[in-house]
Write a protein that holds these residues in place. Structure first.
Motif, PDB file in Angstrom:
ATOM      1  N   ARG A 395       0.811  -1.226   0.000  1.00 52.42           N
ATOM      2  CA  ARG A 395       0.000   0.000   0.000  1.00 52.42           C
ATOM      3  C   ARG A 395       0.841   1.272   0.000  1.00 52.42           C
ATOM      4  O   ARG A 395       0.361   2.333   0.357  1.00 52.42           O
ATOM      5  CB  ARG A 395      -0.945   0.032   1.210  1.00 52.42           C
ATOM      6  N   LEU A 396       2.090   1.182  -0.392  1.00 54.11           N
ATOM      7  CA  LEU A 396       2.948   2.360  -0.380  1.00 54.11           C
ATOM      8  C   LEU A 396       2.688   3.272  -1.571  1.00 54.11           C
ATOM      9  O   LEU A 396       3.095   4.450  -1.552  1.00 54.11           O
ATOM     10  CB  LEU A 396       4.425   1.928  -0.363  1.00 54.11           C
ATOM     11  N   ASP A 397       2.038   2.774  -2.608  1.00 50.43           N
ATOM     12  CA  ASP A 397       1.731   3.627  -3.756  1.00 50.43           C
ATOM     13  C   ASP A 397       0.722   4.710  -3.392  1.00 50.43           C
ATOM     14  O   ASP A 397       0.569   5.706  -4.108  1.00 50.43           O
ATOM     15  CB  ASP A 397       1.210   2.795  -4.925  1.00 50.43           C
ATOM     16  N   GLU A 398       0.040   4.546  -2.250  1.00 53.02           N
ATOM     17  CA  GLU A 398      -0.970   5.522  -1.832  1.00 53.02           C
ATOM     18  C   GLU A 398      -0.378   6.709  -1.076  1.00 53.02           C
ATOM     19  O   GLU A 398      -1.077   7.687  -0.809  1.00 53.02           O
ATOM     20  CB  GLU A 398      -2.002   4.830  -0.918  1.00 53.02           C
ATOM     21  N   LEU A 399       0.903   6.646  -0.718  1.00 50.70           N
ATOM     22  CA  LEU A 399       1.479   7.678   0.149  1.00 50.70           C
ATOM     23  C   LEU A 399       1.337   9.106  -0.392  1.00 50.70           C
ATOM     24  O   LEU A 399       1.053  10.023   0.379  1.00 50.70           O
ATOM     25  CB  LEU A 399       2.949   7.364   0.416  1.00 50.70           C
ATOM     26  N   PRO A 400       1.545   9.367  -1.704  1.00 47.84           N
ATOM     27  CA  PRO A 400       1.396  10.754  -2.179  1.00 47.84           C
ATOM     28  C   PRO A 400       0.005  11.333  -1.971  1.00 47.84           C
ATOM     29  O   PRO A 400      -0.162  12.563  -2.007  1.00 47.84           O
ATOM     30  CB  PRO A 400       1.741  10.645  -3.670  1.00 47.84           C
ATOM     31  N   GLN A 401      -0.998  10.477  -1.729  1.00 44.40           N
ATOM     32  CA  GLN A 401      -2.343  10.991  -1.472  1.00 44.40           C
ATOM     33  C   GLN A 401      -2.416  11.766  -0.163  1.00 44.40           C
ATOM     34  O   GLN A 401      -3.384  12.495   0.075  1.00 44.40           O
ATOM     35  CB  GLN A 401      -3.349   9.837  -1.443  1.00 44.40           C
ATOM     36  N   LEU A 402      -1.395  11.616   0.674  1.00 43.38           N
ATOM     37  CA  LEU A 402      -1.356  12.417   1.895  1.00 43.38           C
ATOM     38  C   LEU A 402      -1.344  13.908   1.574  1.00 43.38           C
ATOM     39  O   LEU A 402      -1.873  14.723   2.335  1.00 43.38           O
ATOM     40  CB  LEU A 402      -0.126  12.042   2.728  1.00 43.38           C
ATOM     41  N   ILE A 413     -10.171   9.013   5.514  1.00 40.70           N
ATOM     42  CA  ILE A 413     -11.163   7.943   5.520  1.00 40.70           C
ATOM     43  C   ILE A 413     -12.388   8.399   4.739  1.00 40.70           C
ATOM     44  O   ILE A 413     -12.923   9.481   4.983  1.00 40.70           O
ATOM     45  CB  ILE A 413     -11.567   7.574   6.958  1.00 40.70           C
ATOM     46  N   GLY A 414     -12.823   7.567   3.813  1.00 41.89           N
ATOM     47  CA  GLY A 414     -13.982   7.881   2.998  1.00 41.89           C
ATOM     48  C   GLY A 414     -14.060   6.948   1.806  1.00 41.89           C
ATOM     49  O   GLY A 414     -13.189   6.090   1.613  1.00 41.89           O
ATOM     50  N   PRO A 415     -15.090   7.066   0.969  1.00 38.37           N
ATOM     51  CA  PRO A 415     -15.174   6.238  -0.237  1.00 38.37           C
ATOM     52  C   PRO A 415     -13.982   6.471  -1.157  1.00 38.37           C
ATOM     53  O   PRO A 415     -13.370   7.539  -1.141  1.00 38.37           O
ATOM     54  CB  PRO A 415     -16.473   6.709  -0.891  1.00 38.37           C
ATOM     55  N   ARG A 416     -13.657   5.478  -1.957  1.00 37.36           N
ATOM     56  CA  ARG A 416     -12.504   5.582  -2.858  1.00 37.36           C
ATOM     57  C   ARG A 416     -12.739   6.705  -3.871  1.00 37.36           C
ATOM     58  O   ARG A 416     -13.793   6.775  -4.501  1.00 37.36           O
ATOM     59  CB  ARG A 416     -12.303   4.253  -3.592  1.00 37.36           C
ATOM     60  N   PRO A 417     -11.772   7.618  -4.054  1.00 35.66           N
ATOM     61  CA  PRO A 417     -11.927   8.659  -5.091  1.00 35.66           C
ATOM     62  C   PRO A 417     -11.904   8.027  -6.473  1.00 35.66           C
ATOM     63  O   PRO A 417     -10.902   7.440  -6.885  1.00 35.66           O
ATOM     64  CB  PRO A 417     -10.718   9.572  -4.847  1.00 35.66           C
ATOM     65  N   GLU A 418     -12.996   8.124  -7.194  1.00 34.96           N
ATOM     66  CA  GLU A 418     -13.137   7.428  -8.475  1.00 34.96           C
ATOM     67  C   GLU A 418     -12.604   8.267  -9.629  1.00 34.96           C
ATOM     68  O   GLU A 418     -12.707   9.491  -9.636  1.00 34.96           O
ATOM     69  CB  GLU A 418     -14.608   7.078  -8.708  1.00 34.96           C
ATOM     70  N   TRP A 419     -12.006   7.592 -10.589  1.00 35.62           N
ATOM     71  CA  TRP A 419     -11.546   8.235 -11.820  1.00 35.62           C
ATOM     72  C   TRP A 419     -12.760   8.854 -12.511  1.00 35.62           C
ATOM     73  O   TRP A 419     -13.813   8.244 -12.620  1.00 35.62           O
ATOM     74  CB  TRP A 419     -10.884   7.167 -12.683  1.00 35.62           C
ATOM     75  N   ILE A 443      -8.453   7.902   1.474  1.00 35.71           N
ATOM     76  CA  ILE A 443      -7.383   6.956   1.136  1.00 35.71           C
ATOM     77  C   ILE A 443      -7.819   5.540   1.472  1.00 35.71           C
ATOM     78  O   ILE A 443      -7.543   4.593   0.737  1.00 35.71           O
ATOM     79  CB  ILE A 443      -6.089   7.325   1.888  1.00 35.71           C
ATOM     80  N   THR A 444      -8.495   5.384   2.594  1.00 35.47           N
ATOM     81  CA  THR A 444      -9.077   4.093   2.950  1.00 35.47           C
ATOM     82  C   THR A 444     -10.525   4.325   3.327  1.00 35.47           C
ATOM     83  O   THR A 444     -10.910   5.433   3.709  1.00 35.47           O
ATOM     84  CB  THR A 444      -8.309   3.427   4.109  1.00 35.47           C
ATOM     85  N   TRP A 446     -14.732   2.167   4.033  1.00 38.29           N
ATOM     86  CA  TRP A 446     -15.482   0.975   4.396  1.00 38.29           C
ATOM     87  C   TRP A 446     -15.545  -0.027   3.243  1.00 38.29           C
ATOM     88  O   TRP A 446     -15.437  -1.239   3.444  1.00 38.29           O
ATOM     89  CB  TRP A 446     -16.871   1.374   4.846  1.00 38.29           C
ATOM     90  N   ALA A 447     -15.733   0.445   2.022  1.00 42.83           N
ATOM     91  CA  ALA A 447     -15.764  -0.464   0.873  1.00 42.83           C
ATOM     92  C   ALA A 447     -14.379  -1.047   0.602  1.00 42.83           C
ATOM     93  O   ALA A 447     -14.249  -2.229   0.266  1.00 42.83           O
ATOM     94  CB  ALA A 447     -16.285   0.270  -0.360  1.00 42.83           C
ATOM     95  N   GLN A 448     -13.333  -0.236   0.768  1.00 38.61           N
ATOM     96  CA  GLN A 448     -11.977  -0.712   0.483  1.00 38.61           C
ATOM     97  C   GLN A 448     -11.565  -1.852   1.400  1.00 38.61           C
ATOM     98  O   GLN A 448     -10.857  -2.762   0.986  1.00 38.61           O
ATOM     99  CB  GLN A 448     -10.959   0.435   0.604  1.00 38.61           C
ATOM    100  N   VAL A 449     -11.977  -1.819   2.667  1.00 40.11           N
ATOM    101  CA  VAL A 449     -11.534  -2.849   3.615  1.00 40.11           C
ATOM    102  C   VAL A 449     -12.483  -4.042   3.663  1.00 40.11           C
ATOM    103  O   VAL A 449     -12.190  -5.036   4.326  1.00 40.11           O
ATOM    104  CB  VAL A 449     -11.376  -2.265   5.036  1.00 40.11           C
ATOM    105  N   ASN A 450     -13.627  -3.955   2.982  1.00 38.05           N
ATOM    106  CA  ASN A 450     -14.594  -5.049   3.025  1.00 38.05           C
ATOM    107  C   ASN A 450     -14.794  -5.753   1.692  1.00 38.05           C
ATOM    108  O   ASN A 450     -15.418  -6.823   1.662  1.00 38.05           O
ATOM    109  CB  ASN A 450     -15.958  -4.534   3.507  1.00 38.05           C
TER     110      ASN A 450
END
Length: 496
Positions: A395-402, A413-419, A443-444, A446-450
């Motif tokens: 999951r390190l590719d997500e770091l720039p989203q910080l 925390i929230g729904p995945r940002p969709e293209w 970034i993460t 409820w749908a992403q972890v389930n």
């Protein structure tokens, strides 16, 4: 996902834990030793308050044991006077017991094996630790020899005991009132769920489908005589699910269901069962007026909404500083394998359909300009680089989203940002897809972890069920559950 089994009485809980009494033959003629003590123990467990007493006793004993043990390791186990030891223990234990009471820690009907209870328990302990620390530090201003203590999570044996409760409740069935298409769809969803091992009994109110399988060969046979099944349902069923329209039920049956809900066993509508046990929202109940219903925290001006933004700023800024060396190493590895650019930029859709540019570490080779290029990342996709495969796994590719979180484009925390390209298509093909834009993406979530990484439009529909659940139950507790499950996912490498 949470288990569907409802808790039984405390007597059944502890009888399942207690070994069978030994039998001595000879002088006693084969009778059990000490039958009077056994009867007294059974009589104690038959009381409603026995579970509360048992949990409270374990909490007190565990607190004193851990308090003494940790104090011994820190060489401060003894205080100047016994009174100080009593005061500090009394304050901290009192605060923690109160916090656990508020989250149902002493209620036998609360399921203690679920992620939801674990999150509530941890939040209660944190709040209790803060309150007790404030009280003790205030007291320490009057007596410098008093030492603030440490917190403890009194969670382990609760989960252990609940495992036996769940196992013992498997002997009881779940009664489903309804024999039509709605009940059949519920059966298909239930048998593929993690808690699908408990037996279901379907009963048709109109008795038109009695004797037929609910969903084809091998599925339960629809039964009749609902009135007989509703006699003393607490002994036979761990729960009742209403899969028929309320208008099809008589006034007497509705009154009987209300009585069962408050006196005997839990009664669910299909919507409440999906939300309580599977933690997602069936799309069949969503309509254009869905966000106007009661229960939406987003529709109110809540302090948590602003606290969450402050946390996003603080946490993302701190993480960017801490991860700065990691940014440099990852950028170098990407450049060595596949050159520039190191970062991947893509237009995404945020809250209120606002467009923004999302940043990620590039994990795929340069995409071709072909119009028919697959918009989904498949398993073992050849476009993913060697470095990118490891970045995705960790999951390190997500770091720039910080950086996006710090700017306010997204939340942690929230729904995945969709293209934006996908979002436009989904809004045309999936009803009410636009409701997911009522909150900031994250970034993460409820749908992403389930649910696994989406590879089709069908996956987008399934993930929308979890996103809508998050929107409806937007709260600190749910965000805490997401954090716990995200940590688990990262540690054990689940998902893609």
């Amino acid at each position: 996902m949470p288990n569907v089994q409802e808790p039984q009485t405390m007597q059944q809980e502890l009888l399942a834990l207690r070994p069978k009494p030994s039998i001595r033959r000879g002088d006693h003629g084969g009778k059990a030793v000490r039958p009077r003590a056994s009867r007294r123990w059974s009589h104690f467990l038959s009381h409603e308050w026995s579970s509360t007493v048992f949990y409270l006793f374990l909490d007190v004993v565990s607190w004193l044991a851990i308090y003494r043990l940790v104090g011994w390791f820190r060489y401060d186990a003894f205080y100047a006077t016994p009174f100080q030891f009593f005061v500090i223990n009394f304050i901290q234990l009192g605060v923690i017991v109160t916090a656990l009471y508020f989250v149902g820690g002493y209620d036998r009907t609360v399921e203690k094996l679920t992620l939801g209870y674990a999150a509530e328990h941890i939040l209660a302990i944190i709040a209790g630790a803060v309150v007790s620390a404030m009280l003790i530090y205030s007291a320490a201003t009057f007596d410098q020899t008093m030492k603030p203590s440490r917190g403890v999570l009194l969670l382990g044996y609760r989960r252990l005991i609940r495992q036996y409760v769940v196992a013992s409740s498997a002997s009881r069935s779940i009664l489903v009132i309804g024999g039509g298409a709605t009940a059949a769809r519920f059966y298909e969803a239930y048998k593929t769920s993690p808690n699908g091992q408990q037996q279901l009994e379907f009963v048709d109110v109109s008795e038109q489908r009695v004797g037929q399988p609910i969903a084809g060969n091998g599925s339960p046979i629809v039964q009749g005589d609902l009135e007989a099944k509703m006699r003393n349902p607490g002994r036979r069923y761990s729960g009742i699910i209403l899969a028929a329209k309320a208008s099809s039920l008589s006034a007497q049956l509705l009154e009987r269901l209300v009585h069962a809900q408050f006196r005997e066993t839990r009664v669910y509508t299909l919507e409440s069962f999906y939300e309580t046990h599977w933690r997602y929202l069936p799309l069949g109940i969503v309509d254009p007026f869905w966000p106007l219903q009661t229960g939406f925290q987003l529709a109110r001006i809540s302090p948590y909404h602003y606290l969450k933004r402050l946390f996003d700023v603080f946490a993302s800024a701190t993480a960017l500083v801490i991860c700065a060396p990691l940014f440099a190493v990852i950028s170098l590895l990407i450049w060595l394998e596949d050159g520039n650019p190191v970062l991947f930029r893509q237009e995404r859709v945020g809250r209120d359909s606002r467009r923004f540019t999302l940043l990620k570490f590039r994990t795929m080779r340069h995409r071709s300009a072909e119009a028919d290029e697959d918009i989904y990342t498949r398993k073992d996709d050849r476009r993913v680089t060697s470095v990118g495969r490891w970045l995705r796994r960790l999951r390190l590719d997500e770091l720039p989203q910080l950086w996006n979180a710090l700017k306010g484009d997204i939340s942690l925390i929230g729904p995945r940002p969709e293209w934006s390209k996908c979002a436009e298509r989904y809004e045309q093909t999936i009803p009410f897809y636009h409701f997911r834009h009522l909150v900031k993406p994250g970034i993460t979530g409820w749908a992403q972890v389930n649910y696994p990484y989406g590879e089709s439009d069908e996956d987008a529909v399934e993930k929308l069920k979890y996103d809508l659940y998050y929107i409806r139950h937007y709260s600190l507790k749910l965000d805490a559950m997401i954090v716990l499950k995200t940590v688990y996912t990262m540690l054990f490498g689940k998902g893609r």
